[in-house]
Structure formats: structure tokens, C-alpha cells
Design an enzyme around this catalytic site. Structure first.
Site, short mmCIF file in Angstrom:
data_model
loop_
_atom_site.label_atom_id
_atom_site.label_comp_id
_atom_site.label_asym_id
_atom_site.label_seq_id
_atom_site.Cartn_x
_atom_site.Cartn_y
_atom_site.Cartn_z
N ASN A 6 -12.95 -8.83 0.33
CA ASN A 6 -13.69 -8.73 1.58
C ASN A 6 -14.57 -9.97 1.76
O ASN A 6 -14.79 -10.72 0.80
CB ASN A 6 -14.58 -7.48 1.56
CG ASN A 6 -13.84 -6.23 1.98
OD1 ASN A 6 -13.01 -6.23 2.91
ND2 ASN A 6 -14.09 -5.15 1.27
N CYS A 56 -5.60 -4.06 2.31
CA CYS A 56 -5.83 -4.59 3.66
C CYS A 56 -4.47 -4.67 4.36
O CYS A 56 -3.60 -5.43 3.93
CB CYS A 56 -6.46 -5.98 3.56
SG CYS A 56 -6.72 -6.73 5.16
N GLY A 57 -4.29 -3.86 5.37
CA GLY A 57 -2.99 -3.76 6.05
C GLY A 57 -2.67 -5.02 6.85
O GLY A 57 -1.58 -5.59 6.73
N CYS A 83 -8.06 -3.44 12.34
CA CYS A 83 -8.05 -3.01 10.93
C CYS A 83 -6.73 -2.29 10.68
O CYS A 83 -6.49 -1.22 11.27
CB CYS A 83 -9.24 -2.09 10.68
SG CYS A 83 -9.31 -1.46 9.01
N1 LIG Z 1 -12.63 -3.89 4.45
C1 LIG Z 1 -11.67 -2.89 3.99
C2 LIG Z 1 -10.38 -3.56 3.47
C3 LIG Z 1 -9.67 -4.31 4.57
C4 LIG Z 1 -9.17 -3.37 5.61
C5 LIG Z 1 -8.65 -4.02 6.87
N2 LIG Z 1 -8.96 -5.41 7.08
C6 LIG Z 1 -7.18 -3.79 7.03
O1 LIG Z 1 -6.50 -4.53 7.78
O2 LIG Z 1 -6.66 -2.81 6.43
C7 LIG Z 1 -12.28 -2.10 2.86
O3 LIG Z 1 -13.04 -2.65 2.09
O4 LIG Z 1 -11.93 -0.91 2.75
#
Ligand SMILES: N[C@H](CCC[C@H](N)C(=O)O)C(=O)O
Length: 263
Positions: A67, A76-77, A201
Site C-alpha cells: 500500500n 490488490c485486484g 478498487c
Molecule cells: N488497500 C487494500 C489493498 C488494495 C486493494 C485495491 N487497490 C484493489 O484494487 O483491490 C488493502 O489494504 O486491503
């Protein structure tokens, strides 16, 4: 040390990508990762992703995700989709990939400029009225509501993420969702570890699609998610109540620029 980096974005969720197959960057260097993700003193990104040699036989590569706060985190998808595009750019893959990330194995396909990523199966969904909670590789607290465009996502998201329900067990991401039309939802996200709203996200929209179907708010098994940074789609198969498999997240993933940074 000179580091070659590539900047990618997937529906506005943006990442610093580094080819770390020769282990130039240490995973313990939290300060460096935070600096590289800093939007004023560094390159600027929601996260940083390392492409590494695979540990698992038959994999094309390994994904390591950080992160923006510099800490290694859960899946992270959008980052996974961008990493597949990066691996194709480097010639590590053609149009299919098999790789391992922190949440386990993933398949991916590149077709017509879109990257589809298979997500982990879901077998537990907690529901409380207009709220659902599930983990799609990262934890998501989902609020089905109205007038999502008027919400103060950073404030309202932080209040939930730091609430007693989550603060002592790693926190959570928070997704605010509004039904747009049949099997189409607007989603805004407060992201853990960025500690702000992000434009998209991937694990979040995956969680929203599954929660919408599980709560009867969606009838189809292909859901369109409209996020501030663009559009994504999620398809899945429902095995039984709250059990979903063959979950795929699809959307664009583009290289914005590349460069070298001395640090
Ligand atoms: N910040 C999120 C991880 C990245 C999720 C997001 N960027 C995605 O595309 O899944 C966490 O610490 O749970």
C-alpha cells in the site's frame, strides 16, 4: 541506487511497478516504498507492486503488493490486472498468466486491451441490513446507500475503518454503493493503507458484485461497476448461498509512463 520504474493505472487506481526479478528492492524497505508512492516527494501512487521470479512451479511470476503507506498488504485486484499488463509488456507472458500473490494463485487473460483476473472464491458473507462484509483477497465493508456522489468518502470511510469493529484487527476497506440500474452499481471506495478515497478498487468492486447478488440486489452473474476512474465488470458462479466461485474481474490496465529514480 538507480531504480527503473513503470507507472500503471487500472480505472484510476494507480501503481508503481518494478521488475524485481533480480531483487533490487528489499521488501523490508517500508520508508523507500512510502517515498516512491508519495505524490509530492516521490513518483506518486496508491500502491507499489513488485514482479518477482515465481516460487511456485508452473507460475509465470510472483506478485508482491505494498500500500502507499509502505506496508505489504493483502491482495490488490486492479494491481494484479496492471501487473499482468506489465508482464506482457516485458515479454514474460503472451496473453495468459498464472501467478501467485499474497492470497494464493491467480489466472489472468489479456484480450482486446482488457485484462481479466480470476479472484479467490468467496464462502463467507456477513450481512447486517444495508451492510455486507466479505473478503475477496482484501477485506471490504460494503454500504448499500443512495446519493453516493454526495458522500464525504474520506471522512465517512475513515470513521468505519477506524471503528471498534475493525481498528484492532487490521482495519478494512469501505465501499459505498448505489444501484444505478439492473446489475449495474456506482461504487466509491475508502482504501485501507492509502487512508483516502481511491478512484477504483478491484477487490472492492468484486466484493460489491458478490454482495449485491448474495443480498438479492442483483439478479445476474455479470455485474457492471461504475467507479470514479472508469468501469469494471465482475462475473461469477453462485454454488449455493454465500458460496461463489469462478470469479473474474475485468477492465483496462494501462502504462502511463516509465522512468528512473535515484534513491
Ligand atoms: N488497500 C487494500 C489493498 C488494495 C486493494 C485495491 N487497490 C484493489 O484494487 O483491490 C488493502 O489494504 O486491503
Amino acid at each position: 541506487m538507480k531504480i527503473q520504474f513503470y507507472k500503471y493505472q487500472g480505472t484510476g487506481n494507480d501503481f508503481v511497478m518494478i521488475d524485481n526479478r533480480h531483487k533490487i528492492l528489499s521488501k523490508k524497505d517500508t520508508k523507500l516504498v512510502r517515498l516512491l508512492c508519495d505524490r509530492k516527494f516521490g513518483i506518486g501512487a496508491d500502491g507499489l507492486i513488485l514482479l518477482e521470479e515465481p516460487d511456485v512451479k508452473g507460475d509465470d511470476f510472483k506478485m508482491v503488493y505494498f500500500n502507499a503507506d509502505g506496508n505489504e498488504s493483502s491482495m490488490c485486484g486492479n494491481g494484479g490486472r496492471c501487473l499482468v499488463a506489465f508482464a506482457k509488456y516485458l515479454g514474460v507472458i503472451e496473453n495468459e498468466a498464472v501467478f501467485t500473490a499474497v492470497d494464493g494463485p491467480h489466472k489472468a487473460k489479456v484480450k482486446a486491451g482488457m485484462v481479466s483476473l480470476q479472484m479467490q472464491n468467496v464462502s463467507e458473507i456477513r450481512k447486517f441490513g444495508n451492510v455486507s462484509f466479505l473478503d475477496t483477497g482484501s477485506p471490504h465493508h460494503i454500504v448499500f446507500t443512495k446519493n453516493v456522489k454526495d458522500l464525504k468518502v474520506k471522512e465517512e470511510g475513515a470513521a468505519i475503518r477506524y471503528s471498534d469493529a475493525y481498528v484492532n484487527n487490521g482495519g478494512t476497506n469501505v465501499n459505498f454503493v448505489e444501484a444505478e440500474e439492473e446489475n449495474t452499481f456506482l461504487v466509491r471506495t475508502y482504501e485501507r493503507g492509502v487512508e483516502d478515497e481511491t478512484l477504483s478498487c478491484g477487490t472492492g468492486v468484486t466484493a460489491v458484485a458478490i454482495a449485491a447478488n448474495a443480498s438479492g440486489r442483483a439478479t445476474g452473474n455479470t455485474i457492471k461497476l461504475i467507479v470514479p476512474g472508469g468501469e469494471l465488470s465482475v462475473s461469477f458462479e453462485k454454488e449455493e448461498e454465500d458460496h461463489y466461485k469462478n470469479i473474474w474481474l475485468t477492465g483496462p490496465a494501462e502504462q502511463v509512463f516509465k522512468g528512473e529514480i535515484e534513491c
